[in-house]
Scaffold this motif. Structure first.
Motif, PDB file in Angstrom:
ATOM      1  N   LEU A 172       0.836  -1.207   0.000  1.00 44.74           N
ATOM      2  CA  LEU A 172       0.000   0.000   0.000  1.00 44.74           C
ATOM      3  C   LEU A 172       0.865   1.249   0.000  1.00 44.74           C
ATOM      4  O   LEU A 172       1.891   1.319   0.687  1.00 44.74           O
ATOM      5  CB  LEU A 172      -0.910   0.006   1.223  1.00 44.74           C
ATOM      6  CG  LEU A 172      -2.140  -0.900   1.152  1.00 44.74           C
ATOM      7  CD1 LEU A 172      -2.808  -0.987   2.513  1.00 44.74           C
ATOM      8  CD2 LEU A 172      -3.121  -0.381   0.123  1.00 44.74           C
ATOM      9  N   THR A 173       0.435   2.245  -0.761  1.00 47.43           N
ATOM     10  CA  THR A 173       1.108   3.541  -0.767  1.00 47.43           C
ATOM     11  C   THR A 173       0.223   4.642  -0.190  1.00 47.43           C
ATOM     12  O   THR A 173       0.727   5.694   0.199  1.00 47.43           O
ATOM     13  CB  THR A 173       1.533   3.926  -2.193  1.00 47.43           C
ATOM     14  OG1 THR A 173       0.372   3.928  -3.053  1.00 47.43           O
ATOM     15  CG2 THR A 173       2.545   2.925  -2.740  1.00 47.43           C
ATOM     16  N   ALA A 174      -1.097   4.405  -0.122  1.00 46.15           N
ATOM     17  CA  ALA A 174      -2.010   5.411   0.452  1.00 46.15           C
ATOM     18  C   ALA A 174      -3.320   4.741   0.843  1.00 46.15           C
ATOM     19  O   ALA A 174      -3.786   3.816   0.172  1.00 46.15           O
ATOM     20  CB  ALA A 174      -2.276   6.538  -0.542  1.00 46.15           C
ATOM     21  N   VAL A 175      -3.904   5.208   1.936  1.00 42.73           N
ATOM     22  CA  VAL A 175      -5.219   4.748   2.391  1.00 42.73           C
ATOM     23  C   VAL A 175      -6.056   5.973   2.734  1.00 42.73           C
ATOM     24  O   VAL A 175      -5.583   6.880   3.425  1.00 42.73           O
ATOM     25  CB  VAL A 175      -5.117   3.838   3.634  1.00 42.73           C
ATOM     26  CG1 VAL A 175      -6.506   3.428   4.105  1.00 42.73           C
ATOM     27  CG2 VAL A 175      -4.275   2.601   3.331  1.00 42.73           C
ATOM     28  N   GLY A 176      -7.266   6.006   2.248  1.00 44.86           N
ATOM     29  CA  GLY A 176      -8.180   7.113   2.546  1.00 44.86           C
ATOM     30  C   GLY A 176      -9.494   6.590   3.071  1.00 44.86           C
ATOM     31  O   GLY A 176      -9.917   5.465   2.757  1.00 44.86           O
ATOM     32  N   PHE A 177     -10.150   7.393   3.897  1.00 51.05           N
ATOM     33  CA  PHE A 177     -11.442   7.023   4.470  1.00 51.05           C
ATOM     34  C   PHE A 177     -12.426   8.147   4.199  1.00 51.05           C
ATOM     35  O   PHE A 177     -12.283   9.250   4.727  1.00 51.05           O
ATOM     36  CB  PHE A 177     -11.316   6.795   5.983  1.00 51.05           C
ATOM     37  CG  PHE A 177     -10.295   5.758   6.367  1.00 51.05           C
ATOM     38  CD1 PHE A 177      -8.976   6.109   6.619  1.00 51.05           C
ATOM     39  CD2 PHE A 177     -10.653   4.435   6.473  1.00 51.05           C
ATOM     40  CE1 PHE A 177      -8.035   5.160   6.981  1.00 51.05           C
ATOM     41  CE2 PHE A 177      -9.719   3.472   6.834  1.00 51.05           C
ATOM     42  CZ  PHE A 177      -8.410   3.832   7.076  1.00 51.05           C
TER      43      PHE A 177
END
Length: 567
Positions: free
Chosen positions: A303-308
């Protein structure tokens, strides 16, 4: 917990910190504390030593106890103990005090107190109560309520106040007992490899007997007190942070209600990366970061980015993961389906990638999913339903979807129904957000004839069958707050005489009723409210007499949008 924390409303603003490995020693203990604490663990030192059989020893030396052998003996004893039905269930879920123990999982295999001395009358009473189609006495778990209270006192030192709802199993007042089946295909075994002592207080660390040791297979740390009668269990902590990706693991409030959860991610070295969402130290949802692109499977490994953010209009933040696969950079979407933080993969991700020019970023994904409504505010059902339909249209398979508005509960707000080739989804609109009543429920196979609704009555119906129609089920479902439809009442009808009382039609039993003239029906109440048999049958007959229509849409996506814009 030292994770990145999402700070609303700046969803992407992160505070950097790690989730390093847990240590079971107490390096900060004072000298006085250290004198009463000892730690022993399994030794892997196989180099020659005084214990080597090649080394000659004097008779005096041979009388000295081998501390490593004593350690191994204790570890083996606790390994054996926690792999018995009596103790194994304490390792299944986390709890910080005995009051948080989930007795359902502790008793799953019977806890060593399952009563096997059942009368034929009790077994038959259970069969009538449960309408269970298959009965395996060897797998049957029966817990007397008084025995459960004694078990809790013996193993925690604290009294457990019980009632008929303490275990979410079948319960019969006549026997004051709980009933369930235990299928051992999912049983786990553990190895105790570390013991830390502080007087009679113990800290035991267990490793699950598999090859992973991270995520659901993470180590367990149990705190207990040793007594003359055994162990008093104080707590169990599953080590979710061991082996997680510290840069992409976060504490997060997904519903903006002050309820903190933790989102852990784990890199996929030989397959796809995955995530585990926990609440109070226990799993509420999991996901694998894989998908399909141009009919080929892709696996996001790092993973390089996680958004919610909420992209399905239900008021709970959904999950957006961006990472590297063998095909380059991909986005994987997971959407919430109820207020219990259950998440399912949303297949709109391939369409999202095609909509984005240049690098995949969280802001670009958000724009593709929400358009100009980046705050996810819906003033009318029209706006909310349009967003839901947009997601389905972006996810369309080769078969596409049919859409429609129905009057399910008789109020001024219609419900949205979406049908796939063999699935049905249903949504209503409440307090500015959608409420998912059915999330891609399957039908059309294994005897499931589909779903119907009684206009204005808030009742939904399904009929299903097994064994080529020899067993038929009618289910009456209604909405449940924050959840999908729940079955309130059901009827099981056998079109055969169950001569051997096994709940399954044999060839001889089917042949004897080949003309289907014989039938026997069993009514079941799932509401938790006591009813007499007469009251139950009267209620079911009332529901049966409603006028039902197919739960089916009749418009394509563009047709639905036109209706929503003009109503």
């Amino acid at each position: 917990m030292n994770f990145k924390r999402i700070i609303p409303p700046l969803t992407l603003a992160l505070l950097l910190s790690g989730c390093g490995n847990v240590s079971t020693d107490d390096s900060g203990a004072s000298a006085a504390e250290a004198s009463s604490i000892s730690e022993i663990s399994a030794s892997s030192d196989s180099s020659p030593s005084d214990n080597s059989p090649e080394k000659e020893t004097s008779s005096a030396e041979s009388t000295v106890a081998d501390p490593n052998a004593e350690t191994q003996k204790e570890l083996a004893e606790y390994t054996a103990l926690f792999n018995t039905p009596e103790y194994n269930g304490f390792l299944t879920k986390s709890f910080s005090t005995p009051s948080e123990i989930d007795w359902d999982v502790v008793m799953a295999a019977g806890g060593g107190i399952s009563d096997k001395n059942l009368t034929s009358e009790e077994i038959e009473d259970y069969r009538v109560l449960s309408n269970y189609s298959f009965f395996d006495k060897d797998k049957f778990i029966v817990i007397r309520r008084s025995d459960l209270e004694k078990f809790a006192m013996k193993h925690t030192g604290e009294a457990l106040s019980t009632d008929e709802h303490t275990l979410p199993w079948s319960y019969m007042y006549k026997y004051d007992s709980f009933y369930n089946f235990h299928w051992d295909y999912d049983d786990k075994t553990y190895t105790c490899f570390s013991i830390e002592k502080d007087g009679s207080d113990l800290t035991l660390r267990f490793q699950m007997d598999d090859n992973s040791h991270v995520g659901k297979s993470a180590d367990r740390i149990v705190k207990a007190t040793k007594t003359d009668d055994g162990l008093l269990i104080r707590s169990n902590e599953i080590q979710w942070k061991d082996g997680c990706d510290p840069d992409q693991s976060f504490d997060i409030d997904l519903a903006d209600n002050g309820e903190n959860l933790t989102f852990y991610t784990y890199k996929g070295y030989s397959g796809a990366a995955r995530f585990i969402l926990t609440k109070g130290g226990n799993v509420v949802s999991t996901g694998t970061l894989s998908g399909v692109r141009d009919d080929s499977s892709i696996y996001v490994k790092t993973l390089t980015a996680v958004g919610f953010f909420d992209f399905n209009a239900d008021g709970i933040k959904d999950i957006v993961c961006i990472g590297d696969s063998d095909n380059g950079k991909n986005v994987i979407l997971y959407e919430s389906v109820d207020t219990n933080y259950n998440y399912e993969q949303c297949s709109a991700d391939e369409t999202v990638e095609k909509m984005i020019d240049g690098d995949l970023t969280l802001n670009k994904v958000k724009k593709a999913l929400l358009g100009d409504n980046t705050e996810g505010i819906y003033n009318t059902y029209n706006e909310a339903y349009a967003q839901v339909a947009k997601l389905y249209n972006m996810s369309s398979s080769v078969y596409g979807y049919d859409y429609g508005l129905i009057d399910g509960n008789g109020d001024a707000i219609p419900e949205l129904v979406i049908n796939g080739a063999s699935t049905t989804s249903l949504f209503t609109f409440e307090n500015g957000h959608i409420h998912c009543l059915m999330q891609k429920w399957g039908w059309g196979a294994m005897g499931n004839h589909g779903y119907e609704y009684a206009p204005g009555k808030n009742v939904y119906f399904n009929d299903n069958s097994d064994y080529a129609g020899a067993i038929h089920y009618d289910s009456f479902m209604m909405p449940s707050e924050g959840q999908e439809l729940q079955t309130y009442y059901s009827v099981k009808t056998n079109y055969f005489k169950d001569e051997d009382k096994d709940g399954i039609p044999s060839e001889d039993e089917l042949e004897a009723n080949s003309d289907m003239e014989y039938s026997e029906s069993y009514y079941e109440n799932h509401t938790g409210v006591e009813m007499t048999q007469e009251e139950l049958e009267a209620k079911v007959n009332e529901l049966w007499n409603y006028d039902y229509k197919p739960l089916q849409g009749d418009a394509d996506y563009e047709g639905l949008i036109t209706v929503l814009q003009n109503s």
